[in-house]
Design a protein around this motif. Structure first.
Motif, PDB file in Angstrom:
ATOM      1  N   MET A   1       0.849  -1.161   0.000  1.00 19.56           N
ATOM      2  CA  MET A   1       0.000   0.000   0.000  1.00 19.56           C
ATOM      3  C   MET A   1       0.898   1.227   0.000  1.00 19.56           C
ATOM      4  O   MET A   1       1.939   1.247   0.655  1.00 19.56           O
ATOM      5  N   ILE A   2       0.467   2.259  -0.722  1.00 20.38           N
ATOM      6  CA  ILE A   2       1.195   3.523  -0.778  1.00 20.38           C
ATOM      7  C   ILE A   2       0.232   4.633  -0.388  1.00 20.38           C
ATOM      8  O   ILE A   2      -0.799   4.816  -1.024  1.00 20.38           O
ATOM      9  N   ALA A   3       0.594   5.364   0.691  1.00 19.44           N
ATOM     10  CA  ALA A   3      -0.284   6.404   1.222  1.00 19.44           C
ATOM     11  C   ALA A   3       0.538   7.629   1.616  1.00 19.44           C
ATOM     12  O   ALA A   3       1.764   7.552   1.720  1.00 19.44           O
ATOM     13  N   THR A   4      -0.164   8.725   1.847  1.00 20.12           N
ATOM     14  CA  THR A   4       0.552   9.921   2.298  1.00 20.12           C
ATOM     15  C   THR A   4       1.066   9.730   3.715  1.00 20.12           C
ATOM     16  O   THR A   4       2.166  10.156   4.033  1.00 20.12           O
ATOM     17  N   ASP A   5       0.272   9.094   4.574  1.00 16.43           N
ATOM     18  CA  ASP A   5       0.678   8.874   5.967  1.00 16.43           C
ATOM     19  C   ASP A   5      -0.095   7.670   6.516  1.00 16.43           C
ATOM     20  O   ASP A   5      -1.039   7.187   5.886  1.00 16.43           O
ATOM     21  N   PRO A   6       0.301   7.179   7.694  1.00 17.20           N
ATOM     22  CA  PRO A   6      -0.391   6.009   8.257  1.00 17.20           C
ATOM     23  C   PRO A   6      -1.885   6.227   8.473  1.00 17.20           C
ATOM     24  O   PRO A   6      -2.685   5.309   8.252  1.00 17.20           O
ATOM     25  N   LEU A   7      -2.273   7.427   8.874  1.00 13.68           N
ATOM     26  CA  LEU A   7      -3.684   7.689   9.132  1.00 13.68           C
ATOM     27  C   LEU A   7      -4.522   7.514   7.868  1.00 13.68           C
ATOM     28  O   LEU A   7      -5.584   6.892   7.893  1.00 13.68           O
ATOM     29  N   GLU A   8      -4.044   8.061   6.757  1.00 11.92           N
ATOM     30  CA  GLU A   8      -4.772   7.898   5.492  1.00 11.92           C
ATOM     31  C   GLU A   8      -4.914   6.417   5.145  1.00 11.92           C
ATOM     32  O   GLU A   8      -5.969   5.973   4.695  1.00 11.92           O
ATOM     33  N   ALA A   9      -3.873   5.652   5.369  1.00 12.92           N
ATOM     34  CA  ALA A   9      -3.903   4.221   5.050  1.00 12.92           C
ATOM     35  C   ALA A   9      -4.973   3.492   5.862  1.00 12.92           C
ATOM     36  O   ALA A   9      -5.761   2.725   5.304  1.00 12.92           O
ATOM     37  N   ILE A  10      -5.011   3.749   7.181  1.00 14.50           N
ATOM     38  CA  ILE A  10      -5.987   3.007   7.989  1.00 14.50           C
ATOM     39  C   ILE A  10      -7.407   3.477   7.731  1.00 14.50           C
ATOM     40  O   ILE A  10      -8.331   2.671   7.721  1.00 14.50           O
ATOM     41  N   GLU A  11      -7.588   4.765   7.499  1.00 13.13           N
ATOM     42  CA  GLU A  11      -8.945   5.278   7.282  1.00 13.13           C
ATOM     43  C   GLU A  11      -9.559   4.754   5.989  1.00 13.13           C
ATOM     44  O   GLU A  11     -10.725   4.375   5.959  1.00 13.13           O
ATOM     45  N   HIS A  12      -8.782   4.721   4.920  1.00 14.29           N
ATOM     46  CA  HIS A  12      -9.348   4.401   3.609  1.00 14.29           C
ATOM     47  C   HIS A  12      -9.218   2.935   3.190  1.00 14.29           C
ATOM     48  O   HIS A  12     -10.011   2.466   2.379  1.00 14.29           O
ATOM     49  N   ALA A  13      -8.205   2.245   3.707  1.00 13.69           N
ATOM     50  CA  ALA A  13      -7.991   0.877   3.238  1.00 13.69           C
ATOM     51  C   ALA A  13      -7.524  -0.063   4.343  1.00 13.69           C
ATOM     52  O   ALA A  13      -7.024  -1.146   4.056  1.00 13.69           O
ATOM     53  N   GLY A  14      -7.689   0.322   5.595  1.00 14.83           N
ATOM     54  CA  GLY A  14      -7.224  -0.498   6.705  1.00 14.83           C
ATOM     55  C   GLY A  14      -7.904  -1.842   6.810  1.00 14.83           C
ATOM     56  O   GLY A  14      -7.268  -2.850   7.132  1.00 14.83           O
ATOM     57  N   GLY A  15      -9.187  -1.889   6.549  1.00  7.34           N
ATOM     58  CA  GLY A  15      -9.910  -3.161   6.609  1.00  7.34           C
ATOM     59  C   GLY A  15      -9.478  -4.110   5.510  1.00  7.34           C
ATOM     60  O   GLY A  15      -9.284  -5.309   5.747  1.00  7.34           O
ATOM     61  N   TRP A  16      -9.329  -3.579   4.302  1.00  2.00           N
ATOM     62  CA  TRP A  16      -8.847  -4.392   3.175  1.00  2.00           C
ATOM     63  C   TRP A  16      -7.458  -4.925   3.491  1.00  2.00           C
ATOM     64  O   TRP A  16      -7.174  -6.105   3.285  1.00  2.00           O
ATOM     65  N   LEU A  17      -6.596  -4.061   4.027  1.00  2.00           N
ATOM     66  CA  LEU A  17      -5.236  -4.448   4.377  1.00  2.00           C
ATOM     67  C   LEU A  17      -5.250  -5.582   5.407  1.00  2.00           C
ATOM     68  O   LEU A  17      -4.546  -6.582   5.251  1.00  2.00           O
TER      69      LEU A  17
END
Length: 167
Positions: A1-17
């Motif tokens: 996964m490539i995101a601006t920061d950890p928060l963006e990653a968990i908010e938008h794709a954390g469940g998929w991850l």
């Protein structure tokens, strides 16, 4: 996964991850900006600096040089802001090398036209772990939804069975 920061990653794709990790995938998150690593650890994903990742391995240029991801989830913000990511992801889409999914607003028109909207329904476990990741990140757990939406490259002959086209 490539995101601006950890928060963006968990908010938008954390469940998929989380669901990919529980399915046996090796998952990792590469970010531009540092942040708290605890929420990603809760979801089972190690955190890496994107710049270091790109310098140490020309990920998009050497698909035969080692393990190659089966899926890449990319923030539309990063896609729009970083020419290396944009060129690499477009090349991967053109060659059909991986399932590319993007989230967020601001996709360039030429890519937006090549993508389908899909969704991932979070497992009950993913919802529980994402709720804990939200709490660790001081995000209101009530903002959690059971579905995460993505744009995925439509150049693949068939949508993978774990994706559900949105109507």
């Amino acid at each position: 996964m490539i995101a601006t920061d950890p928060l963006e990653a968990i908010e938008h794709a954390g469940g998929w991850l989380f669901d990919q990790s529980m399915a046996g995938w090796d998952v990792s998150v590469h970010v531009i900006e540092e942040g708290d690593t605890r929420p990603l650890a809760i979801l089972g994903a190690p955190l890496f600096d994107l710049h270091d990742s790109l310098v140490n391995r020309k990920a998009f240029d050497q698909p035969g040089a080692g393990p190659w991801p089966q899926a890449l989830a990319i923030s539309a913000k990063v896609f729009a802001a970083d020419e290396r990511i944009r060129a690499g992801a477009t090349s991967v889409i053109d060659r059909g090398l991986a399932d590319i999914r993007l989230w967020g607003e601001g996709l360039p028109l030429e890519l937006d036209e090549r993508c389908l909207t899909t969704s991932h329904r979070l497992s009950c476990a993913a919802q529980a772990f994402k709720r804990q990741a939200f709490a660790a990140a001081h995000v209101d757990p009530d903002s959690l939804t059971a579905i995460e939406s993505f744009r995925t490259a439509a150049d693949h002959a068939m949508t993978p069975p774990h994706l559900v086209p949105a109507s």
